[in-house]
Each structure stands twice: as C-alpha cells, then as structure tokens.
Design a protein around this motif. Structure first.
Motif, PDB file in Angstrom:
ATOM      1  N   PHE A 196       0.484   0.501  -4.035  1.00  0.00           N
ATOM      2  CA  PHE A 196       0.213   0.828  -5.430  1.00  0.00           C
ATOM      3  C   PHE A 196       1.181   1.913  -5.896  1.00  0.00           C
ATOM      4  O   PHE A 196       1.295   2.970  -5.271  1.00  0.00           O
ATOM      5  N   THR A 197       1.893   1.643  -6.980  1.00  0.00           N
ATOM      6  CA  THR A 197       2.843   2.605  -7.525  1.00  0.00           C
ATOM      7  C   THR A 197       2.709   2.655  -9.041  1.00  0.00           C
ATOM      8  O   THR A 197       2.230   1.701  -9.675  1.00  0.00           O
ATOM      9  N   HIS A 198       3.142   3.771  -9.593  1.00  0.00           N
ATOM     10  CA  HIS A 198       3.169   3.916 -11.046  1.00  0.00           C
ATOM     11  C   HIS A 198       4.291   4.880 -11.393  1.00  0.00           C
ATOM     12  O   HIS A 198       4.338   5.989 -10.865  1.00  0.00           O
TER      13      HIS A 198
ATOM     14  N   HIS B 163       3.033   7.038  -5.516  1.00  0.00           N
ATOM     15  CA  HIS B 163       2.798   6.019  -4.505  1.00  0.00           C
ATOM     16  C   HIS B 163       1.440   6.284  -3.863  1.00  0.00           C
ATOM     17  O   HIS B 163       1.146   7.421  -3.487  1.00  0.00           O
TER      18      HIS B 163
ATOM     19  N   GLU C 272      -1.967   4.314  -1.377  1.00  0.00           N
ATOM     20  CA  GLU C 272      -2.416   3.168  -0.569  1.00  0.00           C
ATOM     21  C   GLU C 272      -3.593   2.441  -1.193  1.00  0.00           C
ATOM     22  O   GLU C 272      -3.876   1.302  -0.830  1.00  0.00           O
ATOM     23  N   THR C 273      -4.292   3.107  -2.130  1.00  0.00           N
ATOM     24  CA  THR C 273      -5.407   2.443  -2.819  1.00  0.00           C
ATOM     25  C   THR C 273      -5.279   2.664  -4.318  1.00  0.00           C
ATOM     26  O   THR C 273      -4.686   3.658  -4.768  1.00  0.00           O
ATOM     27  N   GLN C 274      -5.861   1.762  -5.078  1.00  0.00           N
ATOM     28  CA  GLN C 274      -5.851   1.890  -6.531  1.00  0.00           C
ATOM     29  C   GLN C 274      -6.622   3.141  -6.959  1.00  0.00           C
ATOM     30  O   GLN C 274      -6.222   3.846  -7.881  1.00  0.00           O
ATOM     31  N   SER C 275      -7.716   3.449  -6.260  1.00  0.00           N
ATOM     32  CA  SER C 275      -8.504   4.620  -6.649  1.00  0.00           C
ATOM     33  C   SER C 275      -7.730   5.917  -6.442  1.00  0.00           C
ATOM     34  O   SER C 275      -7.808   6.835  -7.267  1.00  0.00           O
ATOM     35  N   GLU C 276      -6.955   6.019  -5.364  1.00  0.00           N
ATOM     36  CA  GLU C 276      -6.136   7.220  -5.154  1.00  0.00           C
ATOM     37  C   GLU C 276      -5.067   7.346  -6.237  1.00  0.00           C
ATOM     38  O   GLU C 276      -4.818   8.452  -6.747  1.00  0.00           O
ATOM     39  N   LEU C 277      -4.468   6.241  -6.612  1.00  0.00           N
ATOM     40  CA  LEU C 277      -3.486   6.257  -7.696  1.00  0.00           C
ATOM     41  C   LEU C 277      -4.156   6.711  -8.994  1.00  0.00           C
ATOM     42  O   LEU C 277      -3.609   7.523  -9.737  1.00  0.00           O
ATOM     43  N   ASN C 278      -5.370   6.216  -9.241  1.00  0.00           N
ATOM     44  CA  ASN C 278      -6.098   6.600 -10.447  1.00  0.00           C
ATOM     45  C   ASN C 278      -6.421   8.098 -10.462  1.00  0.00           C
ATOM     46  O   ASN C 278      -6.376   8.731 -11.515  1.00  0.00           O
TER      47      ASN C 278
END
Length: 154
Positions: free
Chosen positions: A70-72, A127, A129-135
């Motif tokens: 997961f990246t943004h 960067h 590993e999970t969508q929730s951490e990115l959020n």
C-alpha cells in the motif's frame, strides 16, 4: 553513493565526506584538515564499497528491499521552494505507517531541501503493509501536520 553513481546527490556526498572526515581525524595519526582528503580517496577508490559489502556479508548478505503493498504519494499544494522539512513529522508518519516493525513501511522523500517545486509535483510517498496503517498516516496529515514548508515563488 558508495558505488559512485554519477547521479547521486552531490550534497549527500559532501555531507558523508564531512562526517567521515571528522571520524578519521579522531586518529592521532591524522593531521587536522586531512580527514576529508583521506575520506575522498577511500570513497573514490572503491574501498568504501568493498568494506560495506564485507560488513553486509558478515551479517548474512545483501537483501532486496521489501516492497509495501500500500502506497500513497503526497503532492505539493503550491509552487515554490522547499525551505524546511520537518523530520519529526516524517518519523511520526513512518511509525503510523508501521515502521520499523513492518520492514516495507516508511516514507520515501522525493524532493530534497531547497528544491524548487511546481504545484502537484510529488514530494514524498508513504509505504505501508496494511491499508489501515496507511490510513493512520494519512489521517495525521489531514490534521494539518505539514512535512514540507514551501515558500511561494515571487
């Protein structure tokens, strides 16, 4: 840097050489002011890379850097010059994204200090590993925590 890439940032090279020079000059056998000459020779001759590779081998060898699923990418909201980068906020973002526990999590800076940027130019990529951490990291940014201070062009 160690592999003497001609495209490596010059400021990074100079900073690394300055730090190495100070360490080298701790030796009683090195005259003050000679550390940078010695450090430059070690880097340019390839000896620094060979030593780094030996250290890596002693610790189990070189490994590929893991890729986060997961990246943004965060883009500049204005044109101008980057006059400050908040390292504490970068560290907080990296932790919220899962670092250091998640080996692929972190922040990839795309633009160094004093760079002139255009509106919508990528500044850094998160960067995780999970969508929730990115959020979690994105929520931190939405709270108004600015990473880059950009001075508008005149």
């Amino acid at each position: 840097m160690l592999n003497r890439d001609k495209h490596a940032p010059l400021d990074l090279r100079e900073r690394a050489l300055a730090l190495a020079a100070h360490v080298i000059e701790f030796s009683a056998n090195v005259r003050p002011g000679q550390g940078k000459v010695i450090a430059t020779d070690i880097l340019d001759s390839g000896k620094a890379l060979l030593k780094f590779q030996a250290i890596c081998k002693a610790q189990g060898g070189m490994r590929d850097i893991p890729v986060a699923p997961f990246t943004h990418t965060i883009e500049s909201i204005q044109s101008g010059t980057i006059i400050n980068i908040d390292n504490r906020h970068i560290a907080r973002l990296a932790k919220l994204a899962g670092a250091p526990k998640s080996k692929s999590a972190g922040v990839l800076l795309l633009t160094p200090l004093h760079t002139i940027v255009e509106k919508s130019q990528p500044l850094f990529t998160l960067h995780a590993e999970t969508q929730s951490e990115l959020n979690y990291a994105l929520d931190f940014l939405k709270q108004g925590h600015e990473i880059f201070q950009i001075e508008a062009s005149s």
